[in-house]
Design a protein around this motif. Structure first.
Motif, PDB file in Angstrom:
ATOM      1  N   THR A  54       0.829  -1.207   0.000  1.00  0.00           N
ATOM      2  CA  THR A  54       0.000   0.000   0.000  1.00  0.00           C
ATOM      3  C   THR A  54       0.865   1.260   0.000  1.00  0.00           C
ATOM      4  O   THR A  54       0.511   2.254  -0.639  1.00  0.00           O
ATOM      5  CB  THR A  54      -0.969   0.027   1.197  1.00  0.00           C
ATOM      6  N   THR A  55       1.986   1.202   0.669  1.00  0.00           N
ATOM      7  CA  THR A  55       2.885   2.358   0.713  1.00  0.00           C
ATOM      8  C   THR A  55       3.460   2.627  -0.676  1.00  0.00           C
ATOM      9  O   THR A  55       3.505   3.774  -1.126  1.00  0.00           O
ATOM     10  CB  THR A  55       4.007   2.125   1.744  1.00  0.00           C
ATOM     11  N   MET A  56       3.890   1.564  -1.371  1.00  0.00           N
ATOM     12  CA  MET A  56       4.418   1.747  -2.730  1.00  0.00           C
ATOM     13  C   MET A  56       3.348   2.273  -3.682  1.00  0.00           C
ATOM     14  O   MET A  56       3.622   3.142  -4.512  1.00  0.00           O
ATOM     15  CB  MET A  56       4.996   0.437  -3.258  1.00  0.00           C
ATOM     16  N   LEU A  57       2.122   1.751  -3.549  1.00  0.00           N
ATOM     17  CA  LEU A  57       1.041   2.218  -4.417  1.00  0.00           C
ATOM     18  C   LEU A  57       0.744   3.691  -4.153  1.00  0.00           C
ATOM     19  O   LEU A  57       0.614   4.486  -5.092  1.00  0.00           O
ATOM     20  CB  LEU A  57      -0.226   1.376  -4.207  1.00  0.00           C
ATOM     21  N   GLN A  58       0.645   4.067  -2.898  1.00  0.00           N
ATOM     22  CA  GLN A  58       0.362   5.462  -2.566  1.00  0.00           C
ATOM     23  C   GLN A  58       1.470   6.386  -3.082  1.00  0.00           C
ATOM     24  O   GLN A  58       1.186   7.478  -3.580  1.00  0.00           O
ATOM     25  CB  GLN A  58       0.195   5.628  -1.051  1.00  0.00           C
ATOM     26  N   ALA A  59       2.716   5.958  -2.957  1.00  0.00           N
ATOM     27  CA  ALA A  59       3.833   6.778  -3.446  1.00  0.00           C
ATOM     28  C   ALA A  59       3.760   6.930  -4.962  1.00  0.00           C
ATOM     29  O   ALA A  59       3.982   8.025  -5.506  1.00  0.00           O
ATOM     30  CB  ALA A  59       5.166   6.167  -3.022  1.00  0.00           C
ATOM     31  N   GLU A  60       3.455   5.852  -5.650  1.00  0.00           N
ATOM     32  CA  GLU A  60       3.371   5.912  -7.116  1.00  0.00           C
ATOM     33  C   GLU A  60       2.219   6.801  -7.569  1.00  0.00           C
ATOM     34  O   GLU A  60       2.359   7.586  -8.505  1.00  0.00           O
ATOM     35  CB  GLU A  60       3.222   4.507  -7.695  1.00  0.00           C
ATOM     36  N   LEU A  61       1.080   6.694  -6.907  1.00  0.00           N
ATOM     37  CA  LEU A  61      -0.049   7.558  -7.260  1.00  0.00           C
ATOM     38  C   LEU A  61       0.252   9.019  -6.935  1.00  0.00           C
ATOM     39  O   LEU A  61      -0.149   9.923  -7.685  1.00  0.00           O
ATOM     40  CB  LEU A  61      -1.318   7.101  -6.541  1.00  0.00           C
ATOM     41  N   ALA A  62       0.959   9.272  -5.854  1.00  0.00           N
ATOM     42  CA  ALA A  62       1.345  10.645  -5.509  1.00  0.00           C
ATOM     43  C   ALA A  62       2.306  11.211  -6.546  1.00  0.00           C
ATOM     44  O   ALA A  62       2.193  12.384  -6.937  1.00  0.00           O
ATOM     45  CB  ALA A  62       1.973  10.683  -4.119  1.00  0.00           C
ATOM     46  N   ARG A  63       3.224  10.378  -7.017  1.00  0.00           N
ATOM     47  CA  ARG A  63       4.147  10.816  -8.076  1.00  0.00           C
ATOM     48  C   ARG A  63       3.369  11.175  -9.335  1.00  0.00           C
ATOM     49  O   ARG A  63       3.574  12.233  -9.943  1.00  0.00           O
ATOM     50  CB  ARG A  63       5.170   9.722  -8.388  1.00  0.00           C
ATOM     51  N   LEU A  64       2.425  10.329  -9.689  1.00  0.00           N
ATOM     52  CA  LEU A  64       1.588  10.580 -10.860  1.00  0.00           C
ATOM     53  C   LEU A  64       0.761  11.857 -10.660  1.00  0.00           C
ATOM     54  O   LEU A  64       0.641  12.678 -11.574  1.00  0.00           O
ATOM     55  CB  LEU A  64       0.674   9.376 -11.106  1.00  0.00           C
ATOM     56  N   ALA A  65       0.217  12.033  -9.473  1.00  0.00           N
ATOM     57  CA  ALA A  65      -0.591  13.221  -9.184  1.00  0.00           C
ATOM     58  C   ALA A  65       0.253  14.492  -9.241  1.00  0.00           C
ATOM     59  O   ALA A  65      -0.236  15.540  -9.682  1.00  0.00           O
ATOM     60  CB  ALA A  65      -1.259  13.086  -7.818  1.00  0.00           C
ATOM     61  N   SER A  66       1.501  14.408  -8.814  1.00  0.00           N
ATOM     62  CA  SER A  66       2.350  15.609  -8.867  1.00  0.00           C
ATOM     63  C   SER A  66       2.586  16.040 -10.321  1.00  0.00           C
ATOM     64  O   SER A  66       2.805  17.212 -10.588  1.00  0.00           O
ATOM     65  CB  SER A  66       3.662  15.372  -8.136  1.00  0.00           C
ATOM     66  N   GLU A  67       2.506  15.091 -11.251  1.00  0.00           N
ATOM     67  CA  GLU A  67       2.678  15.401 -12.673  1.00  0.00           C
ATOM     68  C   GLU A  67       1.372  15.828 -13.339  1.00  0.00           C
ATOM     69  O   GLU A  67       1.372  16.666 -14.226  1.00  0.00           O
ATOM     70  CB  GLU A  67       3.219  14.172 -13.418  1.00  0.00           C
ATOM     71  N   ARG A  68       0.253  15.235 -12.928  1.00  0.00           N
ATOM     72  CA  ARG A  68      -1.005  15.402 -13.661  1.00  0.00           C
ATOM     73  C   ARG A  68      -2.044  16.296 -12.995  1.00  0.00           C
ATOM     74  O   ARG A  68      -3.017  16.669 -13.645  1.00  0.00           O
ATOM     75  CB  ARG A  68      -1.647  14.034 -13.877  1.00  0.00           C
ATOM     76  N   ALA A  69      -1.879  16.586 -11.723  1.00  0.00           N
ATOM     77  CA  ALA A  69      -2.910  17.347 -11.016  1.00  0.00           C
ATOM     78  C   ALA A  69      -3.101  18.717 -11.663  1.00  0.00           C
ATOM     79  O   ALA A  69      -2.150  19.360 -12.097  1.00  0.00           O
ATOM     80  CB  ALA A  69      -2.539  17.501  -9.550  1.00  0.00           C
ATOM     81  N   GLN A  70      -4.342  19.142 -11.699  1.00  0.00           N
ATOM     82  CA  GLN A  70      -4.671  20.430 -12.282  1.00  0.00           C
ATOM     83  C   GLN A  70      -4.658  21.528 -11.223  1.00  0.00           C
ATOM     84  O   GLN A  70      -4.106  22.598 -11.438  1.00  0.00           O
ATOM     85  CB  GLN A  70      -6.056  20.347 -12.933  1.00  0.00           C
TER      86      GLN A  70
END
Length: 184
Positions: A54-70
């Motif tokens: 869960t920690t790895m998934l959350q980190a990966e989604l946060a990385r993606l969000a830092s790139e894609r968030a509006q």
């Protein structure tokens, strides 16, 4: 005489039945003779696997969000989450090493987690922002539930300390996600 023959027959049948069922009691006995420490180690290893995944998934989604968030709020949340989960993973690895369970930790995302990341990768703009915030809140609530259960079962002090700290941090980040919603 007839009674003796019937008793002999009954004991003979009972003896044959016991021989036929001979594997049953040994199997049950083997299961109950498993030392408690082995059961706890496997339970702890399973928890550490869950926590790392869960920690790895959350980190990966946060990385993606830092790139894609509006929105700036979601970008700030994702940066906070990425820092938090990267730090949490390092601490978890130290705990696992201290408990001799470091081989229990996964080193990459599982297939279901990769699918989740791919689904998020297809989203853009406000749809991405809303889905990410909702996911942060609900997934952290799920983590909190699992961690509460782990506290009830874990005997290892290092694991208990990590879980207690994670619970505090998860609640704080959950409030961050909720505050961003209430600011609108």
């Amino acid at each position: 005489m007839l009674t003796d023959k019937l008793l002999t027959l009954a004991f003979g049948l009972l003896f044959l039945l016991m021989i036929a069922c001979d594997d049953g009691p040994k199997t049950v006995q083997a299961k109950t003779d498993t030392p408690p420490a082995v059961k706890e180690m496997s339970r702890s290893a399973a928890f550490l696997d869950y926590a790392a995944s869960t920690t790895m998934l959350q980190a990966e989604l946060a990385r993606l969000a830092s790139e894609r968030a509006q929105s700036e709020g979601v970008k700030a949340l994702s940066t906070e989450m990425l820092d938090f989960y990267n730090h949490a993973m390092k601490q978890l690895q130290q705990v696992a090493r201290a408990e001799g369970l470091h081989t229990s930790l996964p080193d990459s995302l599982g297939s279901a987690d990769r699918i989740t990341v791919e689904e998020f990768g297809k989203l853009t703009g406000a749809a991405f922002d809303e889905r990410y915030k909702a996911y942060v809140y609900t997934s952290q609530q799920s983590q909190l539930d699992h961690y509460q259960e782990a506290l009830l079962r874990a005997e290892e002090e290092e694991i208990r300390n990590w879980v207690n700290e994670m619970q505090l941090q998860l609640r704080a980040r959950q409030q961050l996600a909720a505050q961003d919603d209430s600011a609108k």
